[in-house]
Design an enzyme around this catalytic site. Structure first.
Site, short mmCIF file in Angstrom:
data_model
loop_
_atom_site.label_atom_id
_atom_site.label_comp_id
_atom_site.label_asym_id
_atom_site.label_seq_id
_atom_site.Cartn_x
_atom_site.Cartn_y
_atom_site.Cartn_z
N TYR B 287 0.84 -1.20 0.00
CA TYR B 287 0.00 0.00 0.00
C TYR B 287 0.88 1.25 0.00
O TYR B 287 1.66 1.47 0.93
CB TYR B 287 -0.87 -0.04 1.24
CG TYR B 287 -1.96 1.00 1.35
CD1 TYR B 287 -3.30 0.61 1.33
CD2 TYR B 287 -1.69 2.35 1.55
CE1 TYR B 287 -4.33 1.53 1.49
CE2 TYR B 287 -2.71 3.27 1.69
CZ TYR B 287 -4.03 2.87 1.66
OH TYR B 287 -5.04 3.79 1.82
N TYR B 338 -6.91 4.32 -6.43
CA TYR B 338 -6.90 4.43 -4.97
C TYR B 338 -8.30 4.08 -4.46
O TYR B 338 -9.17 4.92 -4.37
CB TYR B 338 -6.50 5.84 -4.54
CG TYR B 338 -6.60 6.07 -3.06
CD1 TYR B 338 -5.74 5.42 -2.17
CD2 TYR B 338 -7.53 6.95 -2.53
CE1 TYR B 338 -5.82 5.63 -0.82
CE2 TYR B 338 -7.61 7.17 -1.17
CZ TYR B 338 -6.75 6.52 -0.31
OH TYR B 338 -6.84 6.73 1.04
#
Lengths: 146, 386
Positions: B287, B338
């Protein structure tokens, strides 16, 4: 002194845990009266021994810059005229394990270095509702430090 | 192989630039969930549990009614932060299914930042209280700024040139060029463009920071016993872990926590539970809220020592299916979309199924590491179920 981020910038909402920090005119860090542990941010009890007897303790207000973030992109409309500005993280000599955020008010962002010595200074503001005098801790590069 | 629960299906909505979705956030959520169920070959009415994170807007009761569930037996969200809980959500779905509290649990995240506004913006006026008073009052307002303080000190301590951050951005963009789902598909990034972009907060330039998007992604978790009835190749949840630590911001800047991104504890728990080591992982989804904390998570998870960063963290050693350590093979937060990291979960599952657009050969272990810099950190290790 004029405030680093402008005289119209946010003011603290005072409460029992932060009143001393923003009004005393000397640096106050929460500490435990039972075991002496200093901690930040304040909590309802001591994170080391569990005692409920915690409160503000005077610090000499000397420290070291642990990190620096130089902000170029303003995420708040009021700060568009203030960028670039630097936020520093300062470890406090007489409160082991405690680091405080702040701004260095006597140096440009490019002059700041990790490891530099600093001492506390206070920005003055008047609470428009209560008329109370606020003294907000900030930092000065301490050129006299060895 | 450990793990009683399996991932039976993955699904996602189309991904859009922020504000680009013709659908509402709730519609995106329902679409991703329907697609995940269809991918699994499970009737959407047989879903009986929902897990998400930081997603109060798409609550399980509303979803159950909209999707026509026969019964809702489980719902949960991990506490704290945001994208740091993407793998914790999978862990909670695994826990529910492994314990028998529910049979077909969906873990998902839907995010329409056009409809509901952006992260990292502040319009505070007048006064600030609580813990934020100690940060907002000094102009520290956003995750990028908080993560910059951790990253600046990490780079300083280990004598790492900030140029290494560019390598992570280049890797994500390079992999996105293989993925038609990716928002940056067809929009490569060059080193020159990276350095020409403006500063956001030093040491982060524009391309160090993840974009804002609209979309939803979901998986269906079910029991291993059901695997033979399903349409897709089952994928085992080998292990998952959450890591404790102070919540965020001011708490995370204190003493032993600084600098750090809350993955040391996650690593200890995950590797112990999984019974394997980082070197055995075939492909990694990492991430990247910002490149710096992703780099720190890579180190804290045990993939790279800080002193080896300059040598190992290079786009030419991380990009593409044949890389030494392939990371963010779908493009990640920076290149694909995202969706608060959940697109990384889908990609980690696809790698085990052999269905990635940047498919690594012979994947036995596929790891997804959630958002760094905010506690709890979380990670989930997927593997072959056969």
């Amino acid at each position: 002194m004029t405030r680093y981020l402008g005289d119209d910038w946010l003011l603290p909402a005072l409460d029992a845990q932060n009143r001393a920090y923003f009004t005393a005119g000397e640096l106050k860090v929460q500490a435990c009266r039972a075991c002496g542990h200093a901690q930040h941010p304040p909590e309802d009890l001591c994170r080391a021994c569990g005692s409920h007897d915690v409160g503000p303790r005077r610090s000499a207000g000397r420290g070291r810059i642990e990190s620096i973030a130089v902000v170029h992109h303003a995420v708040h409309p009021q700060l568009k005229l203030r960028v670039p500005y630097a936020v520093v993280l300062v470890s406090v000599d007489d409160a082991p394990g405690v680091s405080l955020l702040g701004n260095v008010v006597n140096g440009a962002p490019s002059e700041l270095r990790i490891g530099a010595r600093v001492r506390v200074a206070f920005e003055e503001a008047i609470d428009p509702d209560s008329g109370e005098r606020l003294l907000i801790p900030q930092w000065l590069l301490d050129h006299t430090a060895t | 192989m450990k793990g009683r629960a399996i991932v039976a299906g993955v699904g996602e909505s189309p991904y859009y630039e922020r504000g680009g979705s013709p659908d509402t956030e709730f519609q995106l959520a329902c679409l991703a969930i329907r697609r995940a169920a269809a991918d699994a070959g499970i009737d959407v009415a047989d879903i009986d549990g929902f897990v998400s994170y930081m997603d109060a807007r798409n609550d399980p009761l509303r979803l159950a009614a909209a999707l026509g569930l026969r019964e809702l037996r489980w719902s949960a969200q991990p506490w704290g932060g945001g994208g740091n809980n993407m793998a914790a959500a999978v862990q909670l779905a695994d826990a529910a299914v492994s314990a028998g509290y529910a049979r077909n649990v969906v873990a998902f995240r839907a995010l329409a930042q056009g409809q509901f506004g952006r992260f990292g913006q502040s319009r505070a006026v007048g006064r600030v209280g609580g813990e934020f008073v100690f940060s907002h009052l000094y102009g520290l307002l956003s995750p990028a700024q908080e993560c910059a303080l951790h990253t600046a000190r990490f780079l300083h301590d280990h004598h790492i040139a900030a140029d290494v951050l560019c390598e992570i951005a280049l890797t994500c963009y390079a992999n996105a060029q293989r993925n038609p789902r990716a928002i940056r598909y067809g929009t490569p990034l060059t080193r020159e463009q990276y350095y020409a972009a403006r500063w956001i907060v030093e040491p982060f330039r524009l391309y160090d920071c993840c974009p804002e998007n609209d979309g939803a992604a979901a998986i269906v978790v079910t029991t291993r016993e059901r695997a033979r009835d399903l349409r897709a190749k089952p994928v085992a949840i080998v292990a998952a872990a959450q890591g404790l630590g102070p919540a965020y911001g001011v708490s995370g800047f204190q003493g032993r926590w600084f600098p750090g991104v809350f993955y040391r504890g996650v690593a200890d728990t995950l590797w112990q539970h999984a019974g394997c080591r980082p070197s055995e992982v075939d492909v990694l989804q990492l991430y990247e809220n910002f490149t710096g904390p992703a780099l720190m998570a890579l180190c804290e998870m045990g993939f790279c020592a800080p002193e080896d960063v300059a040598d190992r963290v290079r786009a030419d050693r991380m990009s593409g299916p044949d890389a030494e350590l392939p990371i963010n093979t779908s493009g990640g937060n920076l290149g694909e979309a995202y969706i608060h990291g959940f697109e990384l979960v889908n990609e980690a599952v696809r790698q085990v199924r052999g269905e990635s657009t940047c498919q690594v050969a012979n994947v036995d272990l596929s790891l997804a590491v959630a958002g760094p810099g905010y506690a709890p950190g979380s990670a989930v290790l997927f593997g072959r179920a056969d």
